[in-house]
Design an enzyme around this catalytic site. Sequence first.
Site, PDB file in Angstrom:
ATOM      1  N   CYS A 126       0.820  -1.220   0.000  1.00 38.29           N
ATOM      2  CA  CYS A 126       0.000   0.000   0.000  1.00 38.29           C
ATOM      3  C   CYS A 126       0.850   1.264   0.000  1.00 38.29           C
ATOM      4  CB  CYS A 126      -0.929  -0.012   1.204  1.00 38.29           C
ATOM      5  SG  CYS A 126      -1.891  -1.526   1.338  1.00 38.29           S
ATOM      6  N   HIS A 173      -3.248   6.835   2.881  1.00 36.20           N
ATOM      7  CA  HIS A 173      -3.655   5.556   2.292  1.00 36.20           C
ATOM      8  C   HIS A 173      -5.002   5.168   2.898  1.00 36.20           C
ATOM      9  CE1 HIS A 173      -4.000   1.461   1.176  1.00 36.20           C
ATOM     10  NE2 HIS A 173      -3.740   1.005   2.390  1.00 36.20           N
ATOM     11  N   ASN A 184     -10.173  -0.738   0.109  1.00 35.54           N
ATOM     12  CA  ASN A 184      -8.710  -0.646   0.114  1.00 35.54           C
ATOM     13  C   ASN A 184      -8.169  -1.184  -1.214  1.00 35.54           C
ATOM     14  OD1 ASN A 184      -5.977  -0.831   0.514  1.00 35.54           O
ATOM     15  ND2 ASN A 184      -6.096  -1.898   2.485  1.00 35.54           N
TER      16      ASN A 184
HETATM   17  N1  ACO Z   1     -18.018  -9.478   9.262  1.00 37.60           N
HETATM   18  C1  ACO Z   1     -18.454  -9.763  10.484  1.00 37.60           C
HETATM   19  N2  ACO Z   1     -17.641 -10.094  11.495  1.00 37.60           N
HETATM   20  C2  ACO Z   1     -16.324 -10.122  11.233  1.00 37.60           C
HETATM   21  C3  ACO Z   1     -15.796  -9.839   9.961  1.00 37.60           C
HETATM   22  C4  ACO Z   1     -16.708  -9.511   8.956  1.00 37.60           C
HETATM   23  N3  ACO Z   1     -16.323  -9.197   7.705  1.00 37.60           N
HETATM   24  N4  ACO Z   1     -14.457  -9.951  10.013  1.00 37.60           N
HETATM   25  C5  ACO Z   1     -14.145 -10.290  11.271  1.00 37.60           C
HETATM   26  N5  ACO Z   1     -15.284 -10.410  12.013  1.00 37.60           N
HETATM   27  C6  ACO Z   1     -15.407 -10.769  13.402  1.00 37.60           C
HETATM   28  C7  ACO Z   1     -14.225 -11.528  13.939  1.00 37.60           C
HETATM   29  O1  ACO Z   1     -14.331 -12.893  13.630  1.00 37.60           O
HETATM   30  C8  ACO Z   1     -14.337 -11.253  15.413  1.00 37.60           C
HETATM   31  O2  ACO Z   1     -15.315 -12.119  15.940  1.00 37.60           O
HETATM   32  P1  ACO Z   1     -15.118 -12.777  17.406  1.00 37.60           P
HETATM   33  O3  ACO Z   1     -15.060 -11.620  18.353  1.00 37.60           O
HETATM   34  O4  ACO Z   1     -16.319 -13.649  17.563  1.00 37.60           O
HETATM   35  O5  ACO Z   1     -13.810 -13.518  17.322  1.00 37.60           O
HETATM   36  C9  ACO Z   1     -14.895  -9.840  15.495  1.00 37.60           C
HETATM   37  O6  ACO Z   1     -15.452  -9.578  14.189  1.00 37.60           O
HETATM   38  C10 ACO Z   1     -13.862  -8.796  15.806  1.00 37.60           C
HETATM   39  O7  ACO Z   1     -12.705  -9.046  14.989  1.00 37.60           O
HETATM   40  P2  ACO Z   1     -11.467  -8.120  15.019  1.00 37.60           P
HETATM   41  O8  ACO Z   1     -10.444  -8.660  14.085  1.00 37.60           O
HETATM   42  O9  ACO Z   1     -11.052  -7.856  16.438  1.00 37.60           O
HETATM   43  O10 ACO Z   1     -12.101  -6.770  14.424  1.00 37.60           O
HETATM   44  P3  ACO Z   1     -11.426  -5.391  14.220  1.00 37.60           P
HETATM   45  O11 ACO Z   1     -12.290  -4.356  14.824  1.00 37.60           O
HETATM   46  O12 ACO Z   1      -9.976  -5.415  14.575  1.00 37.60           O
HETATM   47  O13 ACO Z   1     -11.512  -5.203  12.643  1.00 37.60           O
HETATM   48  C11 ACO Z   1     -10.188  -5.385  10.679  1.00 37.60           C
HETATM   49  C12 ACO Z   1     -10.876  -6.134  11.786  1.00 37.60           C
HETATM   50  C13 ACO Z   1     -11.227  -4.582   9.935  1.00 37.60           C
HETATM   51  C14 ACO Z   1      -9.547  -6.401   9.747  1.00 37.60           C
HETATM   52  C15 ACO Z   1      -9.133  -4.450  11.283  1.00 37.60           C
HETATM   53  O14 ACO Z   1      -8.292  -5.133  12.158  1.00 37.60           O
HETATM   54  C16 ACO Z   1      -8.308  -3.772  10.222  1.00 37.60           C
HETATM   55  O15 ACO Z   1      -8.798  -2.982   9.433  1.00 37.60           O
HETATM   56  N6  ACO Z   1      -6.992  -4.046  10.212  1.00 37.60           N
HETATM   57  C17 ACO Z   1      -6.119  -3.472   9.227  1.00 37.60           C
HETATM   58  C18 ACO Z   1      -6.134  -4.364   8.050  1.00 37.60           C
HETATM   59  C19 ACO Z   1      -5.797  -3.645   6.786  1.00 37.60           C
HETATM   60  O16 ACO Z   1      -6.151  -2.526   6.568  1.00 37.60           O
HETATM   61  N7  ACO Z   1      -5.138  -4.372   5.917  1.00 37.60           N
HETATM   62  C20 ACO Z   1      -4.899  -3.891   4.625  1.00 37.60           C
HETATM   63  C21 ACO Z   1      -3.526  -4.083   4.155  1.00 37.60           C
HETATM   64  S1  ACO Z   1      -2.381  -3.059   4.946  1.00 37.60           S
HETATM   65  C22 ACO Z   1      -2.966  -1.589   4.792  1.00 37.60           C
HETATM   66  O17 ACO Z   1      -3.615  -1.279   3.841  1.00 37.60           O
HETATM   67  C23 ACO Z   1      -2.681  -0.633   5.888  1.00 37.60           C
END
Ligand code: ACO
Length: 339
Positions: free
Chosen positions: A126, A266, A296
């Site tokens: 990214c 980003h 993204n």
């Molecule tokens: N729909 C519903 N529930 C979901 C989903 C979904 N799509 N995805 C995960 N969950 C659930 C999980 O299973 C978890 O359930 P549980 O509590 O029963 O175990 C719950 O939601 C919470 O999960 P978390 O991973 O703690 O949720 P979080 O608030 O951290 O959000 C996310 C997850 C959106 C992936 C976040 O961590 C994030 O955005 N991270 C950065 C990832 C990113 O941007 N990557 C891109 C590449 S690098 C870059 O561009 C910077």
Amino acid sequence: MPNAGHRRAAIAGLRAIKIAGTGVSLPPKVVKNADLEDVVDTSDAWITERTGIKERRIADPSIATSDLCAEAVRNACADAGVDPSDIDGLIVSTSTTDTLFPSTACWVQRKLGIKGMPALDVSAGCSGFLYGLELATNLIIAGAMRRVAVVGGEVMSKVVNWRDRGTCVLFGDGAGAAIVVPGDGRSGVLASNWGADGNLAPILYQPAGGTQMPATRESVDGGKHTVHMEGNTVFRHAVVAMSTAAVQAMRDAEITADDVSLFVPHQANMRIMEAARERTGVPREKMYSVLHKYGNMSAATIPVALHEARTEGLIRDGDIVVSTAFGTGFTWAACVLRW
Ligand code: ACO
């Protein structure tokens, strides 16, 4: 996490370049959050609340990254009033390459019907567009090139695991390009800051398909050719790295948050963008986002956002634009640009 190495890669002092034109390529197919409820166990409410994404573009199966990049370069060239054959450097930033070799940049040349100029890929996830912009800037300042096309493009939909709700809802496809030329002393890069920490590579990567894990029946059946991501770890590092790089670049540029016309981070997750922005002191109304529309798009998010902000009249000559990014690697990059 950014450390002392972060500081060493900082460059300050105006480097006189100009972005002479921008252009994008966005697949026509819109996939809304509600559509994904039929694909994985998710909901519009969860995606909206946790990410800020409402919809994304998904490319037709016949489309490769080079198709989107070629169209974005063509559009940016038209905006700059130059013919694609007149560019003397082509830098393609992508993690979703057309082929392992040759570079996607060479496929883009083929699709544009151009040849001769150096063409290369930048693999910085990214952060790729800002890495490409930094390279183009320094090549121009060194006098090695005079008209460089920098394009960030991805077809993320072909590398996400459509059974993994933690990743497939986040990404979208698209490309954005900029034509970088020498400046007349009024516009340019005021400061930049870039770096990487490869020790964290296994946190966010595509395990199979390269020499570490060539394609086998097992690698395909095991979903190893798709994005592996530890989302919470990425989140924490992204906020710190994006804000640290931006703050350092702003300091080196000798500007304050008040001087910033537009903050274009980003676009991965609104919570990451907000947390990074807050640490820079730039007010919320100066942050520009296209995340809700496109998700993204990795290396494409910043050039697409810059193009749309320009189109809306939000970036004018003389404005100070701060961009910052974080991605697989981990990599990070920030740039303070006087437009
Ligand atoms: N729909 C519903 N529930 C979901 C989903 C979904 N799509 N995805 C995960 N969950 C659930 C999980 O299973 C978890 O359930 P549980 O509590 O029963 O175990 C719950 O939601 C919470 O999960 P978390 O991973 O703690 O949720 P979080 O608030 O951290 O959000 C996310 C997850 C959106 C992936 C976040 O961590 C994030 O955005 N991270 C950065 C990832 C990113 O941007 N990557 C891109 C590449 S690098 C870059 O561009 C910077």
